[in-house]
Design a protein around this motif. Structure first.
Motif, PDB file in Angstrom:
ATOM      1  N   SER A  67      48.169  37.831  44.053  1.00 13.79           N
ATOM      2  CA  SER A  67      47.831  37.772  45.608  1.00 13.79           C
ATOM      3  C   SER A  67      46.784  36.634  45.530  1.00 13.79           C
ATOM      4  CB  SER A  67      47.520  39.142  46.235  1.00 13.79           C
ATOM      5  OG  SER A  67      46.362  39.679  45.698  1.00 13.79           O
ATOM      6  N   ARG A  68      46.564  36.188  46.637  1.00 18.11           N
ATOM      7  CA  ARG A  68      45.134  35.279  46.690  1.00 18.11           C
ATOM      8  C   ARG A  68      43.951  36.242  46.712  1.00 18.11           C
ATOM      9  NH1 ARG A  68      43.002  33.320  51.972  1.00 18.11           N
ATOM     10  NH2 ARG A  68      44.716  34.455  52.984  1.00 18.11           N
ATOM     11  N   GLU A  69      43.953  37.479  47.207  1.00 21.44           N
ATOM     12  CA  GLU A  69      42.872  38.273  47.238  1.00 21.44           C
ATOM     13  C   GLU A  69      42.547  38.891  45.606  1.00 21.44           C
ATOM     14  OE1 GLU A  69      44.889  38.363  50.953  1.00 21.44           O
ATOM     15  OE2 GLU A  69      45.726  38.994  49.185  1.00 21.44           O
ATOM     16  N   ALA A  70      43.553  38.920  45.019  1.00 18.35           N
ATOM     17  CA  ALA A  70      43.294  39.472  43.656  1.00 18.35           C
ATOM     18  C   ALA A  70      42.509  37.958  42.758  1.00 18.35           C
ATOM     19  CB  ALA A  70      44.703  39.700  42.943  1.00 18.35           C
ATOM     20  N   ARG A  71      43.026  36.883  43.149  1.00 18.49           N
ATOM     21  CA  ARG A  71      42.546  35.685  42.425  1.00 18.49           C
ATOM     22  C   ARG A  71      41.253  35.412  42.546  1.00 18.49           C
ATOM     23  NH1 ARG A  71      47.504  33.379  44.122  1.00 18.49           N
ATOM     24  NH2 ARG A  71      46.312  32.380  45.871  1.00 18.49           N
ATOM     25  N   SER A  72      41.108  35.672  44.207  1.00 13.55           N
ATOM     26  CA  SER A  72      39.593  35.347  44.469  1.00 13.55           C
ATOM     27  C   SER A  72      38.769  36.559  43.925  1.00 13.55           C
ATOM     28  CB  SER A  72      39.391  35.723  46.086  1.00 13.55           C
ATOM     29  OG  SER A  72      38.168  35.634  46.290  1.00 13.55           O
ATOM     30  N   PHE A  73      39.111  37.611  43.768  1.00 19.19           N
ATOM     31  CA  PHE A  73      38.355  38.867  42.852  1.00 19.19           C
ATOM     32  C   PHE A  73      38.161  38.564  41.734  1.00 19.19           C
ATOM     33  CE2 PHE A  73      38.220  42.868  40.715  1.00 19.19           C
ATOM     34  CZ  PHE A  73      37.251  43.669  41.306  1.00 19.19           C
ATOM     35  N   PHE A  74      39.066  38.144  40.916  1.00 15.62           N
ATOM     36  CA  PHE A  74      38.917  37.784  39.534  1.00 15.62           C
ATOM     37  C   PHE A  74      38.055  36.611  39.292  1.00 15.62           C
ATOM     38  CE2 PHE A  74      42.907  39.836  38.257  1.00 15.62           C
ATOM     39  CZ  PHE A  74      42.476  40.909  37.645  1.00 15.62           C
ATOM     40  N   THR A  75      37.461  36.026  40.111  1.00 14.59           N
ATOM     41  CA  THR A  75      36.541  34.816  40.086  1.00 14.59           C
ATOM     42  C   THR A  75      35.063  35.336  39.540  1.00 14.59           C
ATOM     43  OG1 THR A  75      35.887  34.598  42.058  1.00 14.59           O
ATOM     44  CG2 THR A  75      37.776  33.051  41.377  1.00 14.59           C
ATOM     45  N   THR A  76      34.813  36.511  39.907  1.00 14.77           N
ATOM     46  CA  THR A  76      33.612  37.505  39.802  1.00 14.77           C
ATOM     47  C   THR A  76      32.559  37.032  40.462  1.00 14.77           C
ATOM     48  OG1 THR A  76      32.779  36.099  37.776  1.00 14.77           O
ATOM     49  CG2 THR A  76      34.197  37.835  37.334  1.00 14.77           C
ATOM     50  N   ASN A  77      32.827  36.128  41.468  1.00 16.03           N
ATOM     51  CA  ASN A  77      31.741  35.707  42.648  1.00 16.03           C
ATOM     52  C   ASN A  77      31.634  36.831  43.272  1.00 16.03           C
ATOM     53  OD1 ASN A  77      31.717  32.938  41.370  1.00 16.03           O
ATOM     54  ND2 ASN A  77      33.417  32.604  42.806  1.00 16.03           N
ATOM     55  N   GLY A  78      29.910  37.075  43.538  1.00 14.39           N
ATOM     56  CA  GLY A  78      29.530  38.254  44.291  1.00 14.39           C
ATOM     57  C   GLY A  78      29.959  39.589  43.781  1.00 14.39           C
ATOM     58  N   ARG A  79      30.322  39.876  42.542  1.00 10.02           N
ATOM     59  CA  ARG A  79      30.635  41.117  42.022  1.00 10.02           C
ATOM     60  C   ARG A  79      29.975  41.417  40.636  1.00 10.02           C
ATOM     61  NH1 ARG A  79      34.739  42.228  38.459  1.00 10.02           N
ATOM     62  NH2 ARG A  79      36.060  40.466  38.212  1.00 10.02           N
ATOM     63  N   ALA A  80      29.701  42.580  40.323  1.00  8.10           N
ATOM     64  CA  ALA A  80      29.220  43.039  39.109  1.00  8.10           C
ATOM     65  C   ALA A  80      30.260  42.887  37.730  1.00  8.10           C
ATOM     66  CB  ALA A  80      28.585  44.356  39.019  1.00  8.10           C
ATOM     67  N   THR A  81      30.079  42.272  36.768  1.00  7.48           N
ATOM     68  CA  THR A  81      31.010  42.270  35.830  1.00  7.48           C
ATOM     69  C   THR A  81      30.169  42.298  34.479  1.00  7.48           C
ATOM     70  OG1 THR A  81      32.699  41.028  34.642  1.00  7.48           O
ATOM     71  CG2 THR A  81      31.023  39.816  35.710  1.00  7.48           C
ATOM     72  N   ASN A  82      30.723  42.545  33.365  1.00  8.33           N
ATOM     73  CA  ASN A  82      30.220  42.660  31.919  1.00  8.33           C
ATOM     74  C   ASN A  82      30.769  41.307  31.213  1.00  8.33           C
ATOM     75  OD1 ASN A  82      28.787  44.917  32.578  1.00  8.33           O
ATOM     76  ND2 ASN A  82      29.994  46.138  31.549  1.00  8.33           N
ATOM     77  N   THR A  83      31.777  40.845  31.684  1.00  8.36           N
ATOM     78  CA  THR A  83      32.302  39.690  31.274  1.00  8.36           C
ATOM     79  C   THR A  83      31.516  38.467  31.227  1.00  8.36           C
ATOM     80  OG1 THR A  83      33.704  39.008  33.168  1.00  8.36           O
ATOM     81  CG2 THR A  83      34.800  40.558  31.364  1.00  8.36           C
ATOM     82  N   MET A  84      31.647  37.505  30.288  1.00 11.12           N
ATOM     83  CA  MET A  84      30.814  36.481  30.035  1.00 11.12           C
ATOM     84  C   MET A  84      31.608  35.181  30.134  1.00 11.12           C
ATOM     85  SD  MET A  84      29.297  36.768  26.391  1.00 11.12           S
ATOM     86  CE  MET A  84      29.964  35.811  25.036  1.00 11.12           C
ATOM     87  N   ALA A  85      33.045  35.261  29.769  1.00 12.16           N
ATOM     88  CA  ALA A  85      33.804  34.177  29.727  1.00 12.16           C
ATOM     89  C   ALA A  85      35.137  34.907  29.767  1.00 12.16           C
ATOM     90  CB  ALA A  85      33.723  33.422  28.369  1.00 12.16           C
TER      91      ALA A  85
END
Length: 128
Positions: A67-85
């Motif tokens: 979904s578009r919402e899931a794609r947007s979420f996965f960009t990590t913009n504005g959310r905490a994440t431990n992933t670096m790449a």
């Protein structure tokens, strides 16, 4: 990508931390990924290391839709994440063109690259 017996199984994913420090997620065949699926997998991935950043290899081959919402979420913009790449495995050169188009629109907050070759993706993640 071979799924180890230690992998966590979610509705649309098998996810685990590799012994090499690279997290891995394999999307299930014909998965239709929703925002809720994306959020659940993100919580799991972030639980691997609490105070340490790490790369992730995502095998999206065989996915039916996201979904578009899931794609947007996965960009990590504005959310905490431990992933670096993010290295994302895709099916073909055509998928790469489409994927790069969506990455251009969504502009992920961490380095993200599409690959058709798993070994090249792992090499790239090791250099991040």
């Amino acid at each position: 990508m071979k799924i180890p017996s230690t992998a966590h199984e979610l509705r649309c994913y098998h996810t685990w931390m590799g012994i090499d420090g690279i997290a891995r997620t394999k999307v299930k065949e014909n998965a239709e990924v929703t925002l809720e699926d994306a959020q659940a997998n993100s919580v799991l991935v972030n639980s691997f290391y609490v105070d340490e950043k790490f790369p992730i290899l995502i095998d999206s081959r065989g996915i039916k839709s996201i979904s578009r919402e899931a794609r947007s979420f996965f960009t990590t913009n504005g959310r905490a994440t431990n992933t670096m790449a993010f290295a994302i495995l895709i099916d073909s050169a055509v998928s790469k063109v489409v994927g790069n188009f969506f990455l251009g629109i969504n502009k992920p907050a961490v380095p993200t690259k599409l690959f058709v070759d798993e070994e090249l993706a792992i090499q790239w993640l090791r250099n991040q």
